[in-house]
Scaffold this motif. Sequence first.
Motif, PDB file in Angstrom:
ATOM      1  N   LEU A  38      -6.562 -18.984  13.447  1.00 30.97           N
ATOM      2  CA  LEU A  38      -6.590 -20.086  14.650  1.00 30.97           C
ATOM      3  C   LEU A  38      -7.568 -20.991  14.483  1.00 30.97           C
ATOM      4  O   LEU A  38      -7.332 -22.235  14.902  1.00 30.97           O
ATOM      5  CB  LEU A  38      -6.326 -19.494  15.626  1.00 30.97           C
ATOM      6  N   THR A  39      -8.615 -20.582  13.954  1.00 30.99           N
ATOM      7  CA  THR A  39      -9.706 -21.777  13.822  1.00 30.99           C
ATOM      8  C   THR A  39      -9.418 -22.724  12.970  1.00 30.99           C
ATOM      9  O   THR A  39      -9.829 -23.961  13.317  1.00 30.99           O
ATOM     10  CB  THR A  39     -11.170 -20.863  12.980  1.00 30.99           C
ATOM     11  N   THR A  40      -8.588 -22.777  11.998  1.00 33.12           N
ATOM     12  CA  THR A  40      -7.871 -23.656  11.021  1.00 33.12           C
ATOM     13  C   THR A  40      -7.182 -24.562  12.044  1.00 33.12           C
ATOM     14  O   THR A  40      -7.322 -25.828  11.831  1.00 33.12           O
ATOM     15  CB  THR A  40      -7.325 -23.119   9.983  1.00 33.12           C
ATOM     16  N   VAL A  41      -6.287 -23.886  12.831  1.00 31.71           N
ATOM     17  CA  VAL A  41      -5.297 -24.769  13.727  1.00 31.71           C
ATOM     18  C   VAL A  41      -6.338 -25.497  14.651  1.00 31.71           C
ATOM     19  O   VAL A  41      -6.140 -26.728  14.973  1.00 31.71           O
ATOM     20  CB  VAL A  41      -4.274 -23.912  14.399  1.00 31.71           C
ATOM     21  N   ILE A  42      -7.112 -24.956  15.062  1.00 31.58           N
ATOM     22  CA  ILE A  42      -8.053 -25.669  16.442  1.00 31.58           C
ATOM     23  C   ILE A  42      -8.768 -26.794  15.655  1.00 31.58           C
ATOM     24  O   ILE A  42      -8.818 -28.136  16.227  1.00 31.58           O
ATOM     25  CB  ILE A  42      -8.946 -24.859  17.124  1.00 31.58           C
ATOM     26  N   SER A  43      -9.323 -26.507  14.393  1.00 30.15           N
ATOM     27  CA  SER A  43     -10.143 -27.750  13.837  1.00 30.15           C
ATOM     28  C   SER A  43      -9.198 -28.908  13.654  1.00 30.15           C
ATOM     29  O   SER A  43      -9.682 -29.955  13.615  1.00 30.15           O
ATOM     30  CB  SER A  43     -10.906 -27.011  12.719  1.00 30.15           C
TER      31      SER A  43
END
Length: 324
Positions: free
Chosen positions: A98-103
């Motif tokens: 999810l870090t990739t999605v949020i970034s």
Amino acid sequence: MIPLRPLDVGEILQGAVSTLRQHWRTAMVLAFVVGLLTESVNALISGLLIDDTRIDDLNRNSDPSVSDILHALSGTAAASLLLIVTSMIGVVLTAGLLTTVISRAILGRPTTLCSVWQDVRPRLTLLVGLALLIPLALCAIVAVPAAPGLLIALAGGESAGASLASLGLLIGIVVSIWQWNLWSLAAPALMLEKQGIKAAMKRSLKLVNDSWWRVLGVQLLMMLIAGIASLIIQVPFALIADAAGDNSINSVFSASGDSSWTTIIIVAIGGVISSTLTLPISAGAVSLLYVDQRIRREALDIELGRAAKVPGYEAPAARVGAER
């Protein structure tokens, strides 16, 4: 998606919910895959390791020894520990994904499943390694202080050994909670900063060290919200299994019970659905905590503003040229 400044608790929660609402397809697909894997493992653990007959035998024993107690509780204790480990693995994996999605959402970039997968794929092996290492390291932290007492108890000093093991277990749990919080931002660091496992864990230590209580408070609040939501989702599935005659309502609240495979599968389906809906929120909060800590310590908001081409965040040379 978030204001480019230090975030308060409400903004972290709002950002996590906004991510799920605006990019629900990508977030829920990733959470579904992780939830399906972890709940399948949990179902196998529950079906193979938990045996109520040992506990029934212990209840009928009027004067059980330490060996009798360890034998009776070994299966349930092992199952409970493995369930905790798999749940932690799921949270770490989802936080990294999810870090990739949020970034991408913060920078206004496409967040389709294909674009996210292109960013995730080169780091996936390291993320899996981190997700396995952290729970195992925390289990070792808990087990080491309790081991001497258990050995003394098994050697014949049951009373002294049990007391020492209980004290060691308590110390180990406290230390593991402390260390878990220090490592909680390792997954976002690994994914966004392109670091190795060891470097990501050290990076998390650095980011959390001076804000330990704040990071813990935010995470506990998010876990409470996700836990309540998960419970609400899973209870109907337990009631369905209970109506079928399997008496499974207790399986929602603990890893105990002599449940049939039908019960276990029904409850696991509820677990997958609840994980799909709640993991993006709790994991998204971890990712935003990472962003918030870097904004507070390293002025990441300036870099994000420039990367997203937000007016007012241009590099000094570009700003002077624009004014001319």
